[in-house]
Design a protein around this motif. Structure first.
Motif, PDB file in Angstrom:
ATOM      1  N   ALA A   1     -28.548  12.615   9.288  1.00  0.00           N
ATOM      2  CA  ALA A   1     -28.649  13.592   8.207  1.00  0.00           C
ATOM      3  C   ALA A   1     -28.922  12.844   6.907  1.00  0.00           C
ATOM      4  O   ALA A   1     -28.532  11.678   6.753  1.00  0.00           O
ATOM      5  CB  ALA A   1     -27.369  14.410   8.089  1.00  0.00           C
ATOM      6  N   THR A   2     -29.596  13.501   5.980  1.00  0.00           N
ATOM      7  CA  THR A   2     -29.962  12.871   4.715  1.00  0.00           C
ATOM      8  C   THR A   2     -28.829  13.032   3.698  1.00  0.00           C
ATOM      9  O   THR A   2     -27.957  13.897   3.853  1.00  0.00           O
ATOM     10  CB  THR A   2     -31.228  13.516   4.146  1.00  0.00           C
ATOM     11  N   PRO A   3     -28.830  12.220   2.621  1.00  0.00           N
ATOM     12  CA  PRO A   3     -27.818  12.386   1.571  1.00  0.00           C
ATOM     13  C   PRO A   3     -27.800  13.803   0.993  1.00  0.00           C
ATOM     14  O   PRO A   3     -26.731  14.352   0.702  1.00  0.00           O
ATOM     15  CB  PRO A   3     -28.243  11.359   0.515  1.00  0.00           C
ATOM     16  N   GLN A   4     -28.987  14.407   0.836  1.00  0.00           N
ATOM     17  CA  GLN A   4     -29.033  15.764   0.292  1.00  0.00           C
ATOM     18  C   GLN A   4     -28.320  16.756   1.208  1.00  0.00           C
ATOM     19  O   GLN A   4     -27.645  17.689   0.747  1.00  0.00           O
ATOM     20  CB  GLN A   4     -30.494  16.202   0.099  1.00  0.00           C
ATOM     21  N   MET A   5     -28.471  16.565   2.516  1.00  0.00           N
ATOM     22  CA  MET A   5     -27.806  17.454   3.469  1.00  0.00           C
ATOM     23  C   MET A   5     -26.295  17.283   3.403  1.00  0.00           C
ATOM     24  O   MET A   5     -25.536  18.262   3.471  1.00  0.00           O
ATOM     25  CB  MET A   5     -28.331  17.188   4.883  1.00  0.00           C
ATOM     26  N   TYR A   6     -25.833  16.012   3.270  1.00  0.00           N
ATOM     27  CA  TYR A   6     -24.400  15.771   3.131  1.00  0.00           C
ATOM     28  C   TYR A   6     -23.864  16.465   1.869  1.00  0.00           C
ATOM     29  O   TYR A   6     -22.821  17.124   1.899  1.00  0.00           O
ATOM     30  CB  TYR A   6     -24.117  14.272   3.051  1.00  0.00           C
ATOM     31  N   LYS A   7     -24.573  16.290   0.744  1.00  0.00           N
ATOM     32  CA  LYS A   7     -24.103  16.868  -0.512  1.00  0.00           C
ATOM     33  C   LYS A   7     -24.043  18.391  -0.436  1.00  0.00           C
ATOM     34  O   LYS A   7     -23.140  19.030  -0.990  1.00  0.00           O
ATOM     35  CB  LYS A   7     -25.014  16.418  -1.658  1.00  0.00           C
ATOM     36  N   LYS A   8     -25.007  18.967   0.255  1.00  0.00           N
ATOM     37  CA  LYS A   8     -25.033  20.418   0.411  1.00  0.00           C
ATOM     38  C   LYS A   8     -23.801  20.893   1.182  1.00  0.00           C
ATOM     39  O   LYS A   8     -23.168  21.890   0.847  1.00  0.00           O
ATOM     40  CB  LYS A   8     -26.325  20.818   1.140  1.00  0.00           C
ATOM     41  N   ARG A   9     -23.450  20.107   2.214  1.00  0.00           N
ATOM     42  CA  ARG A   9     -22.274  20.446   3.000  1.00  0.00           C
ATOM     43  C   ARG A   9     -20.986  20.233   2.198  1.00  0.00           C
ATOM     44  O   ARG A   9     -20.034  20.993   2.328  1.00  0.00           O
ATOM     45  CB  ARG A   9     -22.235  19.609   4.277  1.00  0.00           C
ATOM     46  N   PHE A  10     -20.945  19.177   1.386  1.00  0.00           N
ATOM     47  CA  PHE A  10     -19.760  18.935   0.563  1.00  0.00           C
ATOM     48  C   PHE A  10     -19.481  20.140  -0.345  1.00  0.00           C
ATOM     49  O   PHE A  10     -18.343  20.554  -0.523  1.00  0.00           O
ATOM     50  CB  PHE A  10     -19.947  17.678  -0.283  1.00  0.00           C
ATOM     51  N   THR A  11     -20.561  20.687  -0.910  1.00  0.00           N
ATOM     52  CA  THR A  11     -20.409  21.864  -1.765  1.00  0.00           C
ATOM     53  C   THR A  11     -19.873  23.045  -0.967  1.00  0.00           C
ATOM     54  O   THR A  11     -18.968  23.770  -1.408  1.00  0.00           O
ATOM     55  CB  THR A  11     -21.757  22.238  -2.404  1.00  0.00           C
ATOM     56  N   LYS A  12     -20.406  23.217   0.232  1.00  0.00           N
ATOM     57  CA  LYS A  12     -19.986  24.329   1.082  1.00  0.00           C
ATOM     58  C   LYS A  12     -18.529  24.174   1.503  1.00  0.00           C
ATOM     59  O   LYS A  12     -17.785  25.163   1.594  1.00  0.00           O
ATOM     60  CB  LYS A  12     -20.895  24.397   2.310  1.00  0.00           C
ATOM     61  N   TRP A  13     -18.103  22.937   1.776  1.00  0.00           N
ATOM     62  CA  TRP A  13     -16.742  22.685   2.248  1.00  0.00           C
ATOM     63  C   TRP A  13     -15.718  22.582   1.110  1.00  0.00           C
ATOM     64  O   TRP A  13     -14.528  22.505   1.350  1.00  0.00           O
ATOM     65  CB  TRP A  13     -16.711  21.395   3.069  1.00  0.00           C
ATOM     66  N   GLY A  14     -16.189  22.522  -0.133  1.00  0.00           N
ATOM     67  CA  GLY A  14     -15.254  22.435  -1.240  1.00  0.00           C
ATOM     68  C   GLY A  14     -14.848  21.024  -1.605  1.00  0.00           C
ATOM     69  O   GLY A  14     -13.794  20.810  -2.211  1.00  0.00           O
ATOM     70  N   PHE A  15     -15.657  20.003  -1.224  1.00  0.00           N
ATOM     71  CA  PHE A  15     -15.390  18.624  -1.638  1.00  0.00           C
ATOM     72  C   PHE A  15     -16.007  18.420  -3.027  1.00  0.00           C
ATOM     73  O   PHE A  15     -17.172  18.751  -3.229  1.00  0.00           O
ATOM     74  CB  PHE A  15     -16.055  17.622  -0.683  1.00  0.00           C
ATOM     75  N   TYR A  16     -15.265  17.865  -3.969  1.00  0.00           N
ATOM     76  CA  TYR A  16     -15.880  17.478  -5.240  1.00  0.00           C
ATOM     77  C   TYR A  16     -15.102  16.309  -5.825  1.00  0.00           C
ATOM     78  O   TYR A  16     -13.952  16.049  -5.462  1.00  0.00           O
ATOM     79  CB  TYR A  16     -15.920  18.645  -6.227  1.00  0.00           C
ATOM     80  N   LYS A  17     -15.755  15.592  -6.750  1.00  0.00           N
ATOM     81  CA  LYS A  17     -15.175  14.383  -7.310  1.00  0.00           C
ATOM     82  C   LYS A  17     -14.446  14.682  -8.617  1.00  0.00           C
ATOM     83  O   LYS A  17     -14.932  15.449  -9.443  1.00  0.00           O
ATOM     84  CB  LYS A  17     -16.255  13.323  -7.548  1.00  0.00           C
TER      85      LYS A  17
END
Length: 491
Positions: free
Chosen positions: A31-47
């Motif tokens: 998976a690409t970094p963009q796909m990971y970031k999209k999933r992080f947003t969906k899962w509620g991960f943030y820095k």
């Protein structure tokens, strides 16, 4: 991959680059970094960026700032074991199928950077020949033999089919789910619960040898096993509806992602599946895509892809010296004309329309003015028309054409039987289909034997008892020949 990504990124506070590399190396998940970031947003991960600035001078500044996980809370009723297994089954279908198309959309950038058009049309690799129609026909025969009380033949054929089905595990999510659920649904339709359980156990064992425990294919198969065990008293009635629901979910995602890049993926689907019951809106999407097929997809790509799906050995049955049916050219001309005529009519029923579109896709291979790749994958000569083509290579192309023609005639038979067409026409078409499959696939191929039994049943309906009995003997004899390498087990 969710639990592993959460552990690495949230709890171990690893960098995104580390997470991507680790998941790729350990689980072979791309998976690409963009796909990971999209999933992080969906899962509620943030820095936590404020804390990151405070600690920017510390030795840990190369690590990501604090990551807060805020799960999306939803109210879920308490589920019993069967319902939970159904949920897992459907979730893994959605996850696996959606992941395939997400990855494919990201890889589209490769084309913009100079990837060849043909590699774009072949987004995945196939290392082993896999004939989905023959394997599906084998399991249909096994179930049919059990219904007919011929357990000894069913056992021998099942052992052979179990050896062949391992190749299915190399298919990507959409075609694997489509084709496997077609096989399982047919088994359950004939109420062969024991055969279903044996096949699921076999596939689980194979999948666990190739994939990690949390892979979608492993989870999907285990959920089906749990459904069958948690509802032993009524799973024969329960499972067909569950399998159909999963098949429709996969089909819905697949047909929402129509794209010329997936030409070979569509080709590998079991279009004559009894589960093909799609809605009008999906028909409109498919109709639009197929109408552009001839303009956008070069026929050479179809030919090369078909050569990969059906290597030379598949077109050289033991009786390869046989000639095509005497009326081969007439059959070919009439079948193509009839196909185009039917496809131009407005069919109110989506299932029939889908089958006609699949016939149009496959029929492009019958174009005699295109070049067929040679055994090395390079562009060769026209195998039918070119004077330099050898007898063997011409035979390969003609046998391929015979298989496609048999598919088209089979399509017409299905449509006419659904609409109550003339029994005499259906019987004649079945005879022609058998003759084409005899030449294209070999007289002992499971698909040929299935067609012979269909013809036998039609003859019985017409009261032609002697002819029906003869067809039954022919089918039995050919099946015995097909199973010569599978001796009986004496216990």
């Amino acid at each position: 991959m969710y639990p592993h990504i959460r552990r690495l990124y949230v709890y171990e506070r690893r960098t995104l680059r580390y997470v991507i590399a680790h998941i790729r190396e350990k689980y072979n998940f791309q998976a690409t970094p963009q796909m990971y970031k999209k999933r992080f947003t969906k899962w509620g991960f943030y820095k936590n960026t404020r804390r990151a600035r405070v600690n920017s001078t510390s030795p840990r500044s190369t690590e990501p700032s604090d990551v807060i996980w805020q799960p999306q809370l939803t109210l879920m009723p308490t589920l019993n074991r069967t319902d939970m297994s159904i949920l897992i089954f459907l979730t893994n279908i959605r996850t696996w199928c959606s992941a395939f198309f997400e990855t494919a959309r990201e890889s589209h950038l490769d084309f913009l950077e100079g990837t060849s058009r043909l590699s774009l049309l072949l987004p995945y690799k196939q290392t082993v020949s896999y004939d989905q129609e023959q394997i599906s026909a084998s399991f249909r025969l096994v179930a049919d033999l059990l219904v007919r009380g011929q357990g000894h033949l069913a056992g021998r054929l099942a052992r052979k089919a179990f050896l062949q089905i391992e190749h299915m595990l190399q298919l990507e999510g959409p075609p694997f789910i489509w084709n496997l659920l077609e096989i399982l649904h047919n088994i359950m339709y004939l109420k062969q619960g024991r055969l279903f359980s044996m096949l699921i156990i076999h596939l689980m064992s194979l999948a666990q040898c190739h994939y990690p425990e949390n892979h979608s294919i492993v989870q999907l198969l285990q959920s089906l096993w749990h459904i069958s065990k948690s509802s032993e008293n009524d799973f024969i009635q329960l499972l067909p509806a569950i399998l159909e629901r999963g098949w429709l979910l996969n089909a819905d995602i697949l047909f929402s992602n129509f794209n010329e890049r997936f030409l070979l993926l569509y080709y590998r689907l079991m279009w004559n599946s009894g589960l093909l019951r799609l809605t009008e809106d999906k028909l409109r999407e498919a109709d639009t895509w197929f109408s552009l097929l001839s303009l956008r997809v070069p026929i050479e790509a179809i030919m090369e892809g078909t050569a990969r799906l059906h290597p030379a050995v598949d077109f050289a049955p033991a009786d390869a010296s046989n000639l095509p049916p005497a009326n081969y050219e007439d059959l070919k001309r009439k079948a193509i004309a009839d196909l185009h005529e039917r496809a131009e009519l407005e069919s109110p029923e989506p299932t029939t329309r889908f089958r006609l579109l699949s016939g149009l896709l496959k029929s492009r291979i019958l174009d005699e003015n295109v070049k067929f790749p040679d055994e090395g994958g390079k562009e060769g000569s026209n195998l039918i028309m070119d004077d330099n083509a050898t007898v063997e290579t011409r035979g390969r192309a003609t046998r391929l054409h015979a298989r496609i023609l048999a598919y088209i005639l089979d399509l017409f038979t299905y449509i006419d039987m659904e609409k109550g067409g003339s029994e005499n026409i259906i019987i004649e078409r079945l005879n022609n289909t058998i003759a084409l499959r005899d030449y294209g696939e070999g007289v002992t191929a499971p698909q040929v034997i299935v067609e012979i039994w269909r013809l036998r049943d039609m003859l019985l309906q017409k009261g032609k008892l002697l002819e029906a009995a003869e067809m039954g003997k022919t089918a039995q004899k050919r099946l015995e020949q097909y199973l010569e390498d599978m001796p009986c087990l004496h216990i």
